[in-house]
Write an enzyme that holds these catalytic residues in place. Structure first.
Site, PDB file in Angstrom:
ATOM      1  N   GLY A  20       0.930  -1.289  -0.131  1.00 10.99           N
ATOM      2  CA  GLY A  20      -0.099   0.028  -0.086  1.00 10.99           C
ATOM      3  C   GLY A  20       0.829   1.258  -0.087  1.00 10.99           C
ATOM      4  O   GLY A  20       2.052   1.297  -0.019  1.00 10.99           O
ATOM      5  N   MET A  22       2.274   4.963   1.624  1.00 11.53           N
ATOM      6  CA  MET A  22       2.933   5.271   2.946  1.00 11.53           C
ATOM      7  C   MET A  22       1.637   5.850   3.754  1.00 11.53           C
ATOM      8  O   MET A  22       0.707   6.184   3.330  1.00 11.53           O
ATOM      9  CB  MET A  22       3.516   6.744   3.068  1.00 11.53           C
ATOM     10  CG  MET A  22       5.149   6.254   2.176  1.00 11.53           C
ATOM     11  SD  MET A  22       5.972   7.720   2.091  1.00 11.53           S
ATOM     12  CE  MET A  22       6.571   8.027   3.606  1.00 11.53           C
ATOM     13  N   PHE A  23       1.911   5.627   5.196  1.00 10.73           N
ATOM     14  CA  PHE A  23       0.915   6.070   6.265  1.00 10.73           C
ATOM     15  C   PHE A  23      -0.376   5.046   6.297  1.00 10.73           C
ATOM     16  O   PHE A  23      -1.609   5.428   6.655  1.00 10.73           O
ATOM     17  CB  PHE A  23       0.376   7.354   6.183  1.00 10.73           C
ATOM     18  CG  PHE A  23       1.437   8.313   6.054  1.00 10.73           C
ATOM     19  CD1 PHE A  23       2.404   8.474   7.035  1.00 10.73           C
ATOM     20  CD2 PHE A  23       1.760   9.192   4.957  1.00 10.73           C
ATOM     21  CE1 PHE A  23       3.424   9.252   7.138  1.00 10.73           C
ATOM     22  CE2 PHE A  23       2.817  10.172   4.640  1.00 10.73           C
ATOM     23  CZ  PHE A  23       3.587   9.985   5.650  1.00 10.73           C
ATOM     24  N   LYS A  26       0.985  -0.576   6.833  1.00 11.93           N
ATOM     25  CA  LYS A  26       1.850  -1.804   6.495  1.00 11.93           C
ATOM     26  C   LYS A  26       2.785  -2.272   7.461  1.00 11.93           C
ATOM     27  O   LYS A  26       2.695  -3.662   7.563  1.00 11.93           O
ATOM     28  CB  LYS A  26       2.594  -1.355   4.979  1.00 11.93           C
ATOM     29  CG  LYS A  26       1.939  -1.035   3.834  1.00 11.93           C
ATOM     30  CD  LYS A  26       2.981  -0.750   2.456  1.00 11.93           C
ATOM     31  CE  LYS A  26       4.009   0.516   2.935  1.00 11.93           C
ATOM     32  NZ  LYS A  26       3.569   1.539   3.440  1.00 11.93           N
ATOM     33  N   THR A  27       3.675  -1.332   7.806  1.00 13.13           N
ATOM     34  CA  THR A  27       4.572  -1.945   9.058  1.00 13.13           C
ATOM     35  C   THR A  27       3.947  -2.275  10.478  1.00 13.13           C
ATOM     36  O   THR A  27       4.165  -3.366  11.049  1.00 13.13           O
ATOM     37  CB  THR A  27       5.565  -0.954   9.225  1.00 13.13           C
ATOM     38  OG1 THR A  27       6.431  -0.599   8.035  1.00 13.13           O
ATOM     39  CG2 THR A  27       6.705  -1.316  10.143  1.00 13.13           C
ATOM     40  N   ASP A  92      10.812  -5.983   5.963  1.00 13.38           N
ATOM     41  CA  ASP A  92      10.111  -4.641   5.786  1.00 13.38           C
ATOM     42  C   ASP A  92      10.812  -3.669   4.783  1.00 13.38           C
ATOM     43  O   ASP A  92      11.966  -3.921   4.376  1.00 13.38           O
ATOM     44  CB  ASP A  92      10.198  -3.916   7.437  1.00 13.38           C
ATOM     45  CG  ASP A  92       9.253  -2.805   7.141  1.00 13.38           C
ATOM     46  OD1 ASP A  92       7.935  -2.743   6.624  1.00 13.38           O
ATOM     47  OD2 ASP A  92       9.495  -1.712   8.045  1.00 13.38           O
ATOM     48  N   GLU A  93      10.002  -2.757   4.502  1.00 15.62           N
ATOM     49  CA  GLU A  93      10.640  -1.798   3.177  1.00 15.62           C
ATOM     50  C   GLU A  93      10.989  -2.716   1.947  1.00 15.62           C
ATOM     51  O   GLU A  93      12.321  -2.244   1.584  1.00 15.62           O
ATOM     52  CB  GLU A  93      11.505  -0.936   3.895  1.00 15.62           C
ATOM     53  CG  GLU A  93      10.813   0.108   4.853  1.00 15.62           C
ATOM     54  CD  GLU A  93       9.762   0.876   4.444  1.00 15.62           C
ATOM     55  OE1 GLU A  93       9.461   1.088   3.372  1.00 15.62           O
ATOM     56  OE2 GLU A  93       9.353   1.645   5.327  1.00 15.62           O
ATOM     57  N   ALA A  94      10.549  -3.843   1.706  1.00 19.33           N
ATOM     58  CA  ALA A  94      10.752  -4.352   0.329  1.00 19.33           C
ATOM     59  C   ALA A  94      10.892  -3.774  -0.666  1.00 19.33           C
ATOM     60  O   ALA A  94      11.987  -4.370  -1.672  1.00 19.33           O
ATOM     61  CB  ALA A  94       9.899  -5.532   0.248  1.00 19.33           C
ATOM     62  N   CYS A 181      -5.811  10.011  -2.706  1.00 21.10           N
ATOM     63  CA  CYS A 181      -6.604   9.467  -3.542  1.00 21.10           C
ATOM     64  C   CYS A 181      -6.202   9.680  -5.090  1.00 21.10           C
ATOM     65  O   CYS A 181      -5.297  10.524  -5.378  1.00 21.10           O
ATOM     66  CB  CYS A 181      -7.957   9.598  -3.552  1.00 21.10           C
ATOM     67  SG  CYS A 181      -8.654  11.207  -4.272  1.00 21.10           S
TER      68      CYS A 181
END
Length: 195
Positions: A20, A22-23, A26-27, A92-94, A181
């Site tokens: 997705g 940022m914000f 995900k993490t 993380d951060e793939a 969006c």
């Protein structure tokens, strides 16, 4: 027979992708899944790219300051070497890893490990980012999480960069990026072209 099938099922590897803007959380979702695995007494190893130093040199940290210890690595190949004893591997951060991450995740899953990967699916221009599209294609499960557009409140589509610069990788937070969006993103792009 039932016990054999259950035991065999537990050893099957799989790839789960959380993606997705940022914000979008995900993490946060990655940390939640990894903590649950630890609670279940599974051997968990977590990796992140060395380039990600926003909140911590070593820990994986969400925007909400939730954290879990991790090992920073500078290439996907290092994960394959370090994760031998793990039952669950978190990454993380793939999007910041090399394209070899796809083969590494497949190999780990083929060895019977549960691999949970989180990352941006698109960069600030709305272009698919790094190995994430290929990871989504090979994963058994893909969870797309959404931030909320800061301009209209709809589901966010992209992480819009608010500061000048064309470098694809620019670490930042709310001062540098905002979730928008599709409609609001295209409006902002048109406004920028007119200036």
């Amino acid at each position: 027979m039932y016990l054999f099938q259950e035991d065999n099922h537990q050893r099957r590897g799989r790839i789960e992708v959380i993606c997705g803007s940022m914000f979008s959380g995900k993490t946060e979702e990655l940390i939640r899944r990894l903590k649950r695995a630890r609670f279940a007494r599974q051997r968990v190893e977590i990796y992140k790219p060395t380039v990600d130093t926003r909140y911590s040199e070593e820990d994986v940290v969400s925007h909400d300051q939730n954290s879990i210890a991790s090992t920073p690595v500078d290439s996907s190949a290092a994960i394959l070497l370090l994760a031998e004893a793990a039952e669950v591997v978190g990454i993380d951060e793939a999007q910041f890893f090399d394209e070899g991450l796809v083969a590494v995740c497949n190999e780990l899953a083929n060895r019977g490990k549960r691999v949970i990967v989180a990352g941006l699916d698109m960069d600030f221009k709305g272009i698919p980012f790094g190995p994430m599209p290929a990871l989504c294609a090979v994963a058994e499960e893909v969870t797309k999480v959404h931030a909320i557009c800061v301009r209209c409140g709809n589901l966010a589509y992209v992480s819009h960069r608010k500061v000048a610069g064309e470098r694809r990788v620019m670490l930042g937070e709310q001062q540098e990026y905002e979730p928008l969006c599709r409609h609001c993103y295209h409006e902002v792009m048109q406004e920028n072209q007119q200036q």
